[in-house]
Every structure is written in structure tokens, then in C-alpha cells.
Write an enzyme that holds these catalytic residues in place. Sequence first.
Site, PDB file in Angstrom:
ATOM      1  N   TYR A   1      -2.335  -1.366  10.295  1.00  7.85           N
ATOM      2  CA  TYR A   1      -2.326  -1.423   8.839  1.00  7.85           C
ATOM      3  C   TYR A   1      -0.994  -0.957   8.261  1.00  7.85           C
ATOM      4  O   TYR A   1      -0.331  -1.691   7.520  1.00  7.85           O
ATOM      5  CB  TYR A   1      -3.478  -0.585   8.266  1.00  7.85           C
TER       6      TYR A   1
ATOM      7  N   SER B   1       0.859  -1.180   0.000  1.00 11.39           N
ATOM      8  CA  SER B   1       0.000   0.000   0.000  1.00 11.39           C
ATOM      9  C   SER B   1       0.893   1.227   0.000  1.00 11.39           C
ATOM     10  O   SER B   1       2.079   1.155   0.341  1.00 11.39           O
ATOM     11  CB  SER B   1      -0.886   0.003   1.257  1.00 11.39           C
TER      12      SER B   1
END
Length: 362
Positions: A221, A209
Site C-alpha cells: 500500500y 494517501s
Amino acid sequence: MHPPSEVIVWLTQGPCVCCQGWKRGELFSAGCSLSHCPLSLSLLASPCSMAALMDLSFMYRWFKNRNLVSNLPDKYVFITGCDSGFGNLLARQLVDRGMRVLATCFTEEGAQKLQQDTSYRLQTTLLDVTKTESIQAVAQWVRDQVGEQGLWALVNNAGVGLPSGPNEWLTKEDFVKVINVNLVGLIEVTLHMLPMVKKARGRIVNMSSSGGRVAVVGGGYCVSKFGVEAFSDSLRRELHYFGVKVSIIEPGNYRTSILGKEGMETRMRKLWERLPQETRDSYGEEYFHIYTYNLKNTMQLAEPRIRDVTNSMEHAIVSRSPRIRYNPGLDAKLLYIPLAKLPTRVTDFILSRFLPRPADSI
């Protein structure tokens, strides 16, 4: 002045027309140099010459993108996280291309729907990447499918994004829940599939990401995605001599089910209400409302057209020249990657402008 056609010959086939005798590829080495060749400098300054160079650059990139691996219909691709989102669409794209797809889903419903919507070239099974016994069973299933030819591509796509929020609002269990799926599960799946990928001298495509380049939100995350980056980098260098290529996908903000079905405000309210009163007082009710509002707006601005991401994943699988990193999304290219390359103090200053000021601030 030489016409543009001679510039192209000079740049692509060897010596400059005014400096004979170079060996091919010695443009900047001994024998002659740009500083030694005023005529060549004048050629580069020509608008027509620059246009010719840009055309050559475009043609080179186009050729690399169109130069595909042979015998694609005979090759197997294993994808995790195919219930929805990137994994689901990628599986469909590869089936349309004629490849053999081994897709894993977390739910029986997701597996059945994907199987019904595609062809015999796709097979599904269930996988929980947080459970070793599930990974072992699926690895044996893949071995039975691919046989001696091995596995052409492993796509580690399964992931979760929640819980997420200010780090102090979260617990150890909140971090572990995300890291176990996004990082530890990805590593264990890779270790089990690696012998088959090496046998095929194939590809590994890891879903990271933009949050793996610059940490824009608290929680597990970004932590997990930074770990994916490190694992992928070390793996790529180790597998180079085996003929295995490793690509990292670093998308910007796209709208998928990774954030779950529950509303953002509801999730943030649950985090807020479980905090000790002392912690809530230090942030203040206004901080909670502004932070939640900003996060909600960010999610609403997420790009719904996810094909840019799956096209990048597909390119990493089918191209003879896959890239090391793919950055689909304008926000990735124009915001997150530049932020990752700026000096840390500058990045901190910019990102801190988007955070509300807590009640107990200095």
C-alpha cells in the site's frame, strides 16, 4: 500612527503613505523596504493591523475557493472505483452540481445501484484497472461520450489496501496485487485518457494517501502510494505547458471498503499461520497479538465521515485554482504530514514506539 484602513491600502494598492513613489508590487524590492520604513514596522505591530491582515488572508482564500470554472454542466468527469467509498460519493456530488459523470465500477451490482440512485447525467461502465483490454475498451467508450470537447477531469480513485502487514510476512504476489491496482493501473488509465484531458486543458486528480508521504505500515500500500506521488509530481510538471493541472489527494485514516469485509484478526491470523516456524519464532506469539491489536484499534479510530475527502476532490475539479496537494483529516494535518517533514531519524524513533518488540530482538 496611521489607522488600520491606511495599512490595508499600503499592503494592497502600492506605496506606504510615508514612502511615496513605489511601483506596485515592490514591497520587498528596490526603492523602499520594511527596514527602511520604521513607521510601517510600527503599523505591522498594531493588533488592529494584524487583524486586518488576517481578514485579508481569509478573504483571499475564500475567493480562491469560490472562484469556479465556468460551464460546469457541459464538462465531463471520468472516475474510477465508484462501487463505494470516495468514488461513489464524489460521483453523486458532481451529479448534484450538474456535471456529466462517467463512473466506472468493478462489479455489475455496484454499477447498477449507482446508476439507479442518480440521474441521466451519470453513466456507468465496468473497469478492471489491472487489465489492459478493459482499460482500452473503457477509453474508447469515454472518447465516444466526450467527442471533440475532450475530458475535463480524470479522477484516479480505484484502489486496494490489502494484503498489508509486516513486510517479512508477505510474499511478492501480495505486493504485486496492491501495486498493480494502486499504481500500475492508475498509470495505464492516465496514459489512455491523457489525450482527451489535454484537448480539454483539464484536470487530473490522483488518489494518494498520507501513507504516500510517510510509510506507517508494511506491504504494497505505502509502496504504491509513494509511486503515485512521484508519478503525479512528474506528470504535473510535464503537463503545465498544456494547461493541464494535476492534484494529489492525501487523506488520513478514513473508514472505507478499501480494507475489505473480512475481519482484521482473521486476515492477520492467515498471514501468521502461513509463515515458516523459524520466522514465527523470531517474532513470537506476543508480537503477533500486539501488532494485530494495534492495527485493529487504528482501523476502529478511522474517520467514518468521508465527505471531507470528496469535497477536496470536488474542489480540485471545479475550482479555477486547484491545489497541488490536499490533506483532508486532522490526523493527516497534525500527525502524518509533520512526521514526513521531520528528520528521518526522528520519524523512525517516533514510529518505532508503536511497534512491539520481537522475541528475537537485540
